[in-house]
Design a protein around this motif. Structure first.
Motif, PDB file in Angstrom:
ATOM      1  N   LEU A   1       0.704  -1.195   0.082  1.00 35.02           N
ATOM      2  CA  LEU A   1      -0.008  -0.003   0.036  1.00 35.02           C
ATOM      3  C   LEU A   1       0.734   1.217  -0.135  1.00 35.02           C
ATOM      4  O   LEU A   1       0.569   2.383  -0.894  1.00 35.02           O
ATOM      5  CB  LEU A   1      -1.021   0.040   1.190  1.00 35.02           C
ATOM      6  CG  LEU A   1      -1.816   1.201   1.452  1.00 35.02           C
ATOM      7  CD1 LEU A   1      -2.548   1.416   0.158  1.00 35.02           C
ATOM      8  CD2 LEU A   1      -2.682   1.096   2.599  1.00 35.02           C
ATOM      9  N   GLU A   2       1.822   1.377   0.862  1.00 40.74           N
ATOM     10  CA  GLU A   2       2.717   2.370   0.756  1.00 40.74           C
ATOM     11  C   GLU A   2       3.610   2.451  -0.604  1.00 40.74           C
ATOM     12  O   GLU A   2       3.678   3.560  -1.047  1.00 40.74           O
ATOM     13  CB  GLU A   2       3.752   2.474   1.957  1.00 40.74           C
ATOM     14  CG  GLU A   2       3.148   2.514   3.348  1.00 40.74           C
ATOM     15  CD  GLU A   2       4.143   2.793   4.372  1.00 40.74           C
ATOM     16  OE1 GLU A   2       5.149   1.989   4.105  1.00 40.74           O
ATOM     17  OE2 GLU A   2       3.868   3.336   5.440  1.00 40.74           O
ATOM     18  N   GLY A   3       3.520   1.482  -1.189  1.00 44.28           N
ATOM     19  CA  GLY A   3       4.494   1.516  -2.498  1.00 44.28           C
ATOM     20  C   GLY A   3       3.510   2.219  -3.426  1.00 44.28           C
ATOM     21  O   GLY A   3       3.785   3.034  -4.310  1.00 44.28           O
TER      22      GLY A   3
ATOM     23  N   TYR B   1       1.689   7.329  -6.687  1.00 41.76           N
ATOM     24  CA  TYR B   1       0.886   8.172  -7.092  1.00 41.76           C
ATOM     25  C   TYR B   1       1.449   9.483  -6.490  1.00 41.76           C
ATOM     26  O   TYR B   1       1.421  10.600  -7.048  1.00 41.76           O
ATOM     27  CB  TYR B   1      -0.393   8.275  -6.484  1.00 41.76           C
ATOM     28  CG  TYR B   1      -1.272   7.154  -7.498  1.00 41.76           C
ATOM     29  CD1 TYR B   1      -1.869   7.671  -8.717  1.00 41.76           C
ATOM     30  CD2 TYR B   1      -1.328   5.865  -7.373  1.00 41.76           C
ATOM     31  CE1 TYR B   1      -2.628   6.675  -9.815  1.00 41.76           C
ATOM     32  CE2 TYR B   1      -1.927   4.881  -8.091  1.00 41.76           C
ATOM     33  CZ  TYR B   1      -2.576   5.191  -9.314  1.00 41.76           C
ATOM     34  OH  TYR B   1      -3.119   4.557 -10.332  1.00 41.76           O
ATOM     35  N   ARG B   2       2.173   9.648  -5.610  1.00 38.33           N
ATOM     36  CA  ARG B   2       2.603  10.947  -5.043  1.00 38.33           C
ATOM     37  C   ARG B   2       3.891  11.431  -5.594  1.00 38.33           C
ATOM     38  O   ARG B   2       3.636  12.679  -6.074  1.00 38.33           O
ATOM     39  CB  ARG B   2       3.194  10.770  -3.590  1.00 38.33           C
ATOM     40  CG  ARG B   2       3.582  11.787  -2.790  1.00 38.33           C
ATOM     41  CD  ARG B   2       4.125  11.473  -1.497  1.00 38.33           C
ATOM     42  NE  ARG B   2       5.580  11.293  -1.584  1.00 38.33           N
ATOM     43  CZ  ARG B   2       6.306  10.891  -0.559  1.00 38.33           C
ATOM     44  NH1 ARG B   2       5.903  10.568   0.567  1.00 38.33           N
ATOM     45  NH2 ARG B   2       7.413  10.198  -0.851  1.00 38.33           N
ATOM     46  N   THR B   3       4.534  10.601  -6.349  1.00 43.08           N
ATOM     47  CA  THR B   3       5.727  11.110  -7.091  1.00 43.08           C
ATOM     48  C   THR B   3       5.506  10.880  -8.702  1.00 43.08           C
ATOM     49  O   THR B   3       6.150  11.809  -9.506  1.00 43.08           O
ATOM     50  CB  THR B   3       6.751  10.153  -7.040  1.00 43.08           C
ATOM     51  OG1 THR B   3       6.696   9.037  -7.256  1.00 43.08           O
ATOM     52  CG2 THR B   3       7.296  10.092  -5.388  1.00 43.08           C
ATOM     53  N   GLY B   4       4.329  10.116  -9.246  1.00 46.34           N
ATOM     54  CA  GLY B   4       4.095  10.275 -10.641  1.00 46.34           C
ATOM     55  C   GLY B   4       5.126   9.277 -11.158  1.00 46.34           C
ATOM     56  O   GLY B   4       5.207   9.404 -12.504  1.00 46.34           O
ATOM     57  N   SER B   5       5.790   8.460 -10.510  1.00 53.30           N
ATOM     58  CA  SER B   5       6.983   7.694 -11.282  1.00 53.30           C
ATOM     59  C   SER B   5       6.384   6.431 -11.801  1.00 53.30           C
ATOM     60  O   SER B   5       5.078   6.103 -11.565  1.00 53.30           O
ATOM     61  CB  SER B   5       7.923   7.042 -10.188  1.00 53.30           C
ATOM     62  OG  SER B   5       8.521   8.290  -9.624  1.00 53.30           O
ATOM     63  N   PRO B   6       7.267   5.959 -13.086  1.00 56.73           N
ATOM     64  CA  PRO B   6       6.719   4.680 -13.631  1.00 56.73           C
ATOM     65  C   PRO B   6       6.653   3.456 -12.350  1.00 56.73           C
ATOM     66  O   PRO B   6       7.316   3.390 -11.487  1.00 56.73           O
ATOM     67  CB  PRO B   6       7.732   4.258 -14.515  1.00 56.73           C
ATOM     68  CG  PRO B   6       8.241   5.745 -14.916  1.00 56.73           C
ATOM     69  CD  PRO B   6       8.477   6.565 -13.630  1.00 56.73           C
TER      70      PRO B   6
ATOM     71  N   ASP C   1       9.766   1.848 -11.553  1.00 58.03           N
ATOM     72  CA  ASP C   1      10.946   2.555 -10.860  1.00 58.03           C
ATOM     73  C   ASP C   1      10.456   2.638  -9.309  1.00 58.03           C
ATOM     74  O   ASP C   1      11.135   3.473  -8.687  1.00 58.03           O
ATOM     75  CB  ASP C   1      10.906   4.143 -11.214  1.00 58.03           C
ATOM     76  CG  ASP C   1      11.421   4.244 -12.737  1.00 58.03           C
ATOM     77  OD1 ASP C   1      12.108   3.079 -13.081  1.00 58.03           O
ATOM     78  OD2 ASP C   1      11.303   5.210 -13.389  1.00 58.03           O
ATOM     79  N   LEU C   2       9.414   1.740  -8.945  1.00 55.74           N
ATOM     80  CA  LEU C   2       9.106   1.772  -7.375  1.00 55.74           C
ATOM     81  C   LEU C   2      10.407   1.301  -6.892  1.00 55.74           C
ATOM     82  O   LEU C   2      11.060   0.331  -7.282  1.00 55.74           O
ATOM     83  CB  LEU C   2       8.130   0.558  -7.469  1.00 55.74           C
ATOM     84  CG  LEU C   2       7.048   0.870  -6.091  1.00 55.74           C
ATOM     85  CD1 LEU C   2       6.255   1.988  -6.300  1.00 55.74           C
ATOM     86  CD2 LEU C   2       6.288  -0.443  -6.000  1.00 55.74           C
ATOM     87  N   PRO C   3      10.862   1.795  -5.657  1.00 55.51           N
ATOM     88  CA  PRO C   3      11.999   1.297  -4.829  1.00 55.51           C
ATOM     89  C   PRO C   3      11.932   0.054  -4.356  1.00 55.51           C
ATOM     90  O   PRO C   3      10.710  -0.452  -3.977  1.00 55.51           O
ATOM     91  CB  PRO C   3      12.162   2.402  -3.709  1.00 55.51           C
ATOM     92  CG  PRO C   3      11.299   3.829  -4.310  1.00 55.51           C
ATOM     93  CD  PRO C   3      10.252   3.008  -5.229  1.00 55.51           C
ATOM     94  N   ALA C   4      12.964  -0.743  -4.298  1.00 54.21           N
ATOM     95  CA  ALA C   4      12.932  -2.062  -3.822  1.00 54.21           C
ATOM     96  C   ALA C   4      12.514  -2.418  -2.399  1.00 54.21           C
ATOM     97  O   ALA C   4      11.732  -3.448  -2.159  1.00 54.21           O
ATOM     98  CB  ALA C   4      14.456  -2.499  -3.901  1.00 54.21           C
ATOM     99  N   GLU C   5      12.558  -1.268  -1.702  1.00 54.72           N
ATOM    100  CA  GLU C   5      11.867  -1.511  -0.435  1.00 54.72           C
ATOM    101  C   GLU C   5      10.147  -1.849  -0.294  1.00 54.72           C
ATOM    102  O   GLU C   5       9.833  -2.134   0.959  1.00 54.72           O
ATOM    103  CB  GLU C   5      12.320  -0.420   0.499  1.00 54.72           C
ATOM    104  CG  GLU C   5      11.715   0.906   0.210  1.00 54.72           C
ATOM    105  CD  GLU C   5      12.378   2.086   0.921  1.00 54.72           C
ATOM    106  OE1 GLU C   5      11.823   2.442   2.007  1.00 54.72           O
ATOM    107  OE2 GLU C   5      13.518   2.738   0.409  1.00 54.72           O
TER     108      GLU C   5
ATOM    109  N   THR D   1       3.992  -6.682  -8.137  1.00 54.08           N
ATOM    110  CA  THR D   1       2.717  -7.076  -6.824  1.00 54.08           C
ATOM    111  C   THR D   1       2.080  -5.688  -6.519  1.00 54.08           C
ATOM    112  O   THR D   1       1.058  -5.759  -6.520  1.00 54.08           O
ATOM    113  CB  THR D   1       3.687  -7.410  -5.622  1.00 54.08           C
ATOM    114  OG1 THR D   1       4.403  -8.494  -5.953  1.00 54.08           O
ATOM    115  CG2 THR D   1       2.541  -7.739  -4.564  1.00 54.08           C
ATOM    116  N   ALA D   2       2.752  -4.401  -6.532  1.00 59.98           N
ATOM    117  CA  ALA D   2       1.931  -3.296  -6.212  1.00 59.98           C
ATOM    118  C   ALA D   2       1.068  -2.936  -7.271  1.00 59.98           C
ATOM    119  O   ALA D   2       0.028  -2.716  -6.949  1.00 59.98           O
ATOM    120  CB  ALA D   2       3.219  -2.134  -5.970  1.00 59.98           C
TER     121      ALA D   2
END
Length: 294
Positions: free
Chosen positions: A37-39, A44-49, A52-56, A62-63
């Motif tokens: 959920l945080e991912g 959406y907060r950053t508008g990133s692809p 590019d979701l951080p590995a953490e 999955t997200a």
């Protein structure tokens, strides 16, 4: 709090009991709901692809899949409904509501699916089915999408819908009103009738005023100049002059401020989602976080 931490412990404590346990009846249990959920919120907060979701936050697939599932099966809507019911029970909803829409440019990555015009009504009727036009329309500024809001007196969303950018606001009004349902804790039917509705001149129509009058809802909607001239030319057959409380109408600016808060999430300010379902899911998720923050 780190830049990648997107939910407070208090917010997660409220959301956690509402999250589904298993992917389907008798299926494998979901894992790491908070991390995923945080991912989704971070994306959406950053508008990133998504890639590019951080590995953490775990695998980006999955997200994406969980957001797609929860947007389509009504999970986000059910959580949103529970949050609204809690707010109403605590007397935190101000029932002098405002209505408006905001237009958002669709990025080229959001417009590469085949689409037919005029399909958004499919989504508006159920809010869970993908329309054939993916809620993307062509207007003077290019391909775009509208987010339609019905907000309470503080500007917090009560209804969130999306539609194509070129579509008018007035035809959306009865659809927004039909989707206004805030459950009551304990006995009683869901509340569907606000005390008053504030809207700009885009919502000035005889049908809307009659709809509100029949439901005993006070309207604070100014009249368009051409409508006023047409009524005056008809004389006594044109009906009574439109009156509204100009001082109360000043409270309509809360819906504009609410859109400003929405667009702090760059993934909403510009649409990158192919699907209207997932884009609306992001807007509903933003509404959930705003209510939990307040």
């Amino acid at each position: 709090m780190s830049r990648t931490r997107t939910l407070s412990d208090a917010a997660w404590a409220r959301i956690e009991p509402l999250m589904p346990v298993a992917s389907r009846k008798g299926g494998r249990p979901f894992q790491s709901h908070r991390r995923v959920l945080e991912g989704i919120v971070w994306r959406y907060r950053t508008g990133s692809p998504w890639r590019d979701l951080p590995a953490e936050f775990g695998p980006w697939q999955t997200a994406w899949k969980r957001h797609r599932r929860f947007s389509g099966d009504g999970t986000w809507d059910r959580i949103y409904a529970e949050i609204l019911a809690d707010a109403d029970a605590a007397g935190e909803i101000e029932w002098a509501v405002s209505v408006d829409s905001t237009i958002n440019r669709a990025h080229q990555h959001a417009t590469n699916l085949p689409r037919d015009t005029g399909g958004s009504i499919e989504l508006l009727e159920s809010a869970r089915e993908e329309p054939s036009d993916h809620a993307i329309g062509r207007s003077r500024g290019g391909l775009s999408t509208k987010i339609h809001h019905l907000v309470d007196g503080r500007g917090l969303p009560l209804v969130v819908l999306v539609g194509p950018g070129q579509a008018g606001d007035a035809p959306m009004f009865p659809v927004l009103m039909d989707h206004l349902r805030v459950a009551r804790r304990g006995l009683g039917r869901p509340r569907t009738r606000p005390e008053r509705v504030r809207g700009d001149k885009a919502y000035s129509s005889r049908a809307i005023r009659e709809h509100l009058r029949e439901r005993d809802i006070v309207a604070a909607i100014p009249e368009l100049s051409d409508q006023r001239g047409h009524r005056q030319r008809r004389g006594s057959r044109g009906g009574r002059p439109v009156s509204y409380d100009a001082e109360d109408y000043k409270g309509r600016n809360v819906v504009e401020r609410g859109f400003n808060e929405d667009k702090q999430w760059r993934g909403l300010a510009t649409r990158y989602d192919n699907l209207a379902l997932t884009y609306r899911g992001g807007a509903v998720l933003r509404a959930i976080t705003l209510w939990l923050k307040r």
